[in-house]
Scaffold this motif. Structure first.
Motif, PDB file in Angstrom:
ATOM      1  N   ALA A 359      19.673  -8.634 -21.149  1.00 33.19           N
ATOM      2  CA  ALA A 359      19.944  -9.820 -20.331  1.00 33.19           C
ATOM      3  C   ALA A 359      20.784  -9.461 -19.115  1.00 33.19           C
ATOM      4  O   ALA A 359      20.498  -9.888 -17.988  1.00 33.19           O
ATOM      5  N   ARG A 374      16.396 -16.595 -21.961  1.00 32.45           N
ATOM      6  CA  ARG A 374      15.930 -15.984 -23.218  1.00 32.45           C
ATOM      7  C   ARG A 374      15.263 -17.083 -24.035  1.00 32.45           C
ATOM      8  O   ARG A 374      15.894 -18.055 -24.421  1.00 32.45           O
ATOM      9  N   PHE A 380      11.889 -12.995 -23.084  1.00 32.65           N
ATOM     10  CA  PHE A 380      12.674 -13.495 -21.959  1.00 32.65           C
ATOM     11  C   PHE A 380      11.723 -14.113 -20.932  1.00 32.65           C
ATOM     12  O   PHE A 380      10.497 -13.931 -20.998  1.00 32.65           O
TER      13      PHE A 380
END
Length: 721
Positions: A359, A374, A380
C-alpha cells in the motif's frame, strides 16, 4: 411636620431600596433560572445528539455485519464449481470439505448448511459439529429463510440476510440458492439446493461491535425498555423483531451540567463568565460528538490494516469520478501474484506487513491525485482522473513499483502483480460497469501469466461470452458422451515393439468442429469441470485398453485434479468397475504438480502406488523441476519434452542438454520415454543416449482404439504374435 417629612422620606427610601433589591434579586433569580434552563436545554440537546449518534452507529454496525455475511454467502453460493458439485454423488463430502469443516474456527460464520430441494440437509455443521435437525436448530424458522433464498437474483447482489433465533441464542443468517456465477433466466431457482451461513451474536461478537463503533455497554437482549436504554432492532426475514442491541444512555451533556451546577448556584456574580465557560464546554461536547461521527464515517470507508479506502470508500469515489463526467477517469484493479505462499510460509503477521508495504509503495509511486484502495485480501484498486491509460503508463508504473523486492523482518520477499484497467471511454458508463470492465481485464491479465497488465476493450466481452458459450458446450459434451479418446503407441527403443499407449482426449463440437485439447482442457480447469473430464477420459481409456492384454495405458492428469482429496479412491473405483489391472495404468503429471499443492499430490501418489499404479513425470525439460523434487516425489518414469527432441536438428548444444537430461534420469534410475520422435535419426540419438521407450509420429499418429487394435493386435498386423 418636619419629622413626618423625614419619616415619609425614609419610608420612601426604604421602599425604593426594597423595590430595587427585589428587582435586583428578581432579575438575578430570573437570569439564574434562565441560564440554568439554557444549560439544562443544552445538556438535553447534547444527550439527544449522542443518543442519535449511538443509534446510527449501532444500525451501521448491523448493516456492516449483514453486508459482510451477504458477500460471503454470495461468493460461495454463486459458484459454478459448487453448483456442479451439489448435483453430484459427492455433494455431502464436497460441501463438508469446503464449508462444514470451516465452521469450527472461521471468523465470518460458525454455522454452514447445504439444504436439498426437499429441505433435508445435504450438509449441516455448527461450530465444527454435525447438526442433525437444522429446522429445530433455527427454532422452526428455517423455511422462511429458504423461501427468500430461492428468489431469482438477476443483479447478483440480492442475497437475503437477516437475524434469527437459534438454540444458542440470536444469530445473523444469510442464504442463497446454489447456482452458476452468471444469472440464468431459464433456471428453476425453486428447485435448487440452498446454502445457509449464520454467525451467533456471542458476547465476543457484541464486544467487538461495541469497541469498533464506540458504543459503551452494548448488550444483546430479547426485550427492551425504551425509557431506560437505547436500542437497535434485529429483524427476521418477515420484518419481525427477534432481539435488540441495547446500551445505556451516556448523557454527556447532563453529566457536564451536573458538574457545573454547584458553581453556577454559588457564583451568581460571575454568571455571565460561567455561562460563557459552560457554552465553551457545550461547544467542546458538540465538537467531540462531531469528531466521533467523522471517525465512525472514516472507519466505515477505510481499511483498518493499510489505512487506504476500502471497497465501500473506493466505490463512493468511483461514483464521484463517474458523475463528474471526466472521460479520462480510469479504474485499475490489482491482484498480487504469489501472496498466498508468503502467508503459508511465514504466517499472517508477515503477510499483513507485506500488504502495508505494498500500500505504501503504491501511494509513493502513483501520480498526485490518484486514489489507492484495498478491496480485500490481496486485491487493490487505483482511481485516476488523468489521461494516462492510452499507453498503459499507469499500469506499467504499478507493475514496476511492485517488481522490486520487499524486506520484511529480515526476509527478502519478491512478488509481482496482475493489473486490469478500464477507463471512461463512453459517456454514461456507470461505476458498476467500470468496475466490471476492470475486473474482466484483470481476469484476462492473470490468464496471461504473472506480472502482466490488460486494458479493457470490447473484445474482452466478446471473448468472455465466447468462453461462456464454449463452457456450456463442454458441459453438454461431457453429459452426452461427446468426449472421445485416441491413443498413441509407446514402443521399445530397441525392438520397436509396442509397450503401451498414451490416451489423449479429443472433442469435436457440433458447432465449432474440432476443439484442441489445449483449449478445452484449460477451459475445464477454469470452469471446475476438470475432475469430470479427467475421470471420463480415464473411464474410456481403461475400457478400450482392456482389449489389449499385457499393454499398459498412460493417462494425463491435471495438477488441479490432485487437489481433490478423493482423487485416488475415485481412480480405484473406475479401475474396479472396468476390472482393469492397476499395474497396467500410468498416471502422467506435468511439472506444475511440484508447486501446486505438493503435499496433497504426495498423499495421492502414495495411495495410487499402494494400488500398483505408476506415476510418470511428463514434459520434463520445459519447466522448473529440480533434482531434489525428482527424488522427493519418486516418479516411476520420466518423459522428455518434445522441445528437446526437436532441438537435436538445430543445435549441437541442445543435443548436449538432451544427453545430460537423459543421463540425469539414468543416474536417478528413472526409465526415460522420448516424446515427439519423427525421424529415424532422432530415434537413434535418444536410444544411444539412454532412452528405453519412444513415442511420436515416426511410429504412429494418435489413432482410435480400433485402429490401434488393427495395427498392433490383429492377427494380420506386422507386430502380431
Amino acid at each position: 411636620m418636619n419629622f413626618d417629612f423625614f419619616r415619609t422620606k425614609l419610608k420612601w427610601r426604604l421602599a425604593t431600596v426594597a423595590a430595587t433589591s427585589f428587582i435586583f434579586v428578581s432579575t438575578l433569580g430570573t437570569l439564574g433560572y434562565t441560564v440554568a434552563g439554557a444549560f439544562h436545554y443544552m445538556a438535553s440537546v447534547v444527550d439527544d445528539i449522542d443518543d442519535a449518534r449511538a443509534v446510527t452507529a449501532a444500525k451501521g454496525a448491523l448493516r456492516a455485519l449483514q453486508k459482510q455475511l451477504g458477500a460471503t454467502v454470495r461468493d460461495n453460493a454463486y459458484w459454478d464449481d459448487a453448483f456442479s458439485q451439489m448435483s453430484g454423488p459427492g455433494a455431502t463430502d464436497w460441501a463438508t470439505e469446503n464449508w462444514g469443516s470451516t465452521t469450527a474456527n472461521y471468523p465470518l460464520y460458525d454455522t454452514a448448511m447445504a439444504l436439498g430441494t426437499d429441505g433435508n440437509p445435504i450438509m449441516a455443521y455448527h461450530k465444527g459439529e454435525v447438526v442433525t435437525d437444522p429446522n429445530g436448530f433455527y427454532l422452526g424458522k428455517l423455511a422462511q429463510v429458504i423461501d427468500a433464498a430461492r428468489r431469482p437474483d438477476p443483479g447478483r447482489d440480492g442475497v437475503p440476510v437477516s437475524f434469527i433465533k437459534t438454540q444458542d441464542g440470536i444469530a445473523i443468517i444469510g442464504a442463497a440458492a446454489i447456482q452458476p456465477s452468471a444469472f440464468e433466466d431459464k433456471l428453476d431457482y425453486s428447485a435448487l439446493p440452498v446454502l445457509v451461513f449464520s454467525k451467533q451474536l456471542t458476547p465476543t461478537v457484541v464486544a467487538e461491535i461495541s469497541a469498533t463503533f464506540t458504543i459503551s455497554g452494548l448488550a444483546l437482549q430479547n426485550t427492551v425498555d425504551p425509557l431506560r436504554a437505547l436500542h437497535a432492532e434485529l429483524k427476521d426475514m418477515e420484518g419481525h423483531d427477534v432481539g435488540y442491541l441495547t446500551w445505556p444512555h451516556v448523557d454527556p451533556g447532563t453529566t457536564g451540567y451536573l458538574r457545573v451546577r454547584p458553581t453556577v448556584v454559588g457564583a451568581g456574580i460571575v454568571l455571565i463568565l460561567l455561562l460563557t465557560a459552560v457554552g465553551g464546554a457545550g461547544f467542546m461536547a458538540f465538537r467531540s460528538i462531531s469528531s466521533s461521527e467523522r471517525r465512525s464515517a472514516y472507519e466505515a470507508k477505510h481499511d483498518a490494516l493499510t489505512g487506504l479506502l476500502n471497497r465501500v470508500g473506493c466505490f463512493e469515489q468511483l461514483e464521484k469520478a463517474v458523475q463528474s463526467n471526466v472521460l479520462g477517469a480510469s479504474l485499475l484493479m490489482i491482484d498480487l501474484d504469489g501472496f498466498k505462499p508468503v502467508n503459508d510460509a511465514w504466517g499472517h503477521a508477515v503477510g499483513d506487513e507485506l500488504l502495508r508495504s505494498v500500500a505504501a509503495r503504491l501511494v509513493d509511486h502513483l501520480p498526485d491525485g490518484a486514489i489507492v484502495a484495498r478491496l480485500g485480501g490481496d486485491e487493490f484498486a487505483v482511481i485516476s482522473r488523468d489521461q494516462v491509460l492510452k499507453d498503459g503508463a499507469l499500469a506499467a508504473r504499478i507493475l514496476t513499483s511492485l517488481s522490486s523486492p520487499f524486506v520484511i523482518g529480515g526476509r527478502t520477499i519478491e512478488i509481482s502483480c496482475s493489473v486490469g484497467a478500464a477507463n471512461m471511454s463512453d459517456p454514461g458508463t456507470n461505476a458498476a460497469e467500470l468496475l466490471r470492465r476492470a475486473d474482466l481485464a484483470l481476469y484476462r491479465s492473470k490468464d496471461m501469466g504473472r506480472g502482466r497488465s490488460m486494458i479493457y476493450s470490447p473484445s474482452l466481452d466478446e471473448d468472455a461470452a465466447n468462453t461462456s458459450d464454449l463452457e456450456q458446450e463442454l458441459r453438454h459434451a461431457l453429459a452426452s458422451g461427446q468426449i472421445r479418446t485416441v491413443f498413441q503407441p509407446l514402443v521399445d527403443a530397441t525392438t520397436r515393439e509396442i509397450r503401451g499407449v498414451e490416451a489423449l482426449a479429443r472433442w469435436k463440437s457440433a458447432t465449432r468442429g474440432d476443439v484442441t485439447p489445449e483449449v478445452f482442457i484449460s477451459l475445464a480447469e477454469r470452469a471446475g469441470l476438470i475432475d469430470q473430464l479427467g475421470f471420463e477420459v480415464l473411464r474410456l481409456s481403461v475400457r478400450e485398453a482392456s482389449r489389449w492384454p499385457g499393454v499398459g495405458v498412460a493417462v494425463n492428469v491435471s495438477p488441479l485434479q490432485l487437489r481433490n482429496p478423493y482423487f485416488a479412491s475415485q481412480v480405484g473405483d473406475i479401475l474396479a468397475q472396468a476390472d482393469f489391472d492397476p499395474m497396467r495404468l500410468t498416471i502422467e503429471v506435468t511439472e506444475g504438480v511440484l508447486i501446486s499443492n505438493p503435499d496433497q499430490a504426495k498423499r495421492a501418489f502414495k495411495t495410487l502406488r499402494n494400488m500398483g499404479i505408476k506415476i510418470a513425470l511428463d514434459d520434463f525439460g520445459c519447466g522448473y523441476a529440480s533434482i531434489g523434487a525428482l527424488r522427493e516425489f519418486g516418479f516411476d518414469r520420466m518423459k522428455i519434452d518434445r522441445s528437446l527432441i526437436v532441438a537435436l536438428d538445430h543445435d549441437d548444444r541442445d543435443g548436449a542438454v538432451l544427453h545430460a537430461t537423459i543421463a540425469l534420469a539414468n543416474a536417478l534410475h528413472l526409465p526415460v520415454t522420448a516424446e515427439g520422435i519423427e525421424t529415424e535419426e532422432q530415434a537413434a540419438a535418444v536410444r544411444l543416449s539412454g532412452c528405453d521407450e519412444l513415442q511420436g509420429y515416426l511410429f504412429s499418429r494418435p489413432a482410435s482404439a480400433d485402429q490401434i487394435t488393427q495395427a498392433y493386435f490383429a492377427p494380420s498386423s506386422r507386430l502380431a504374435g
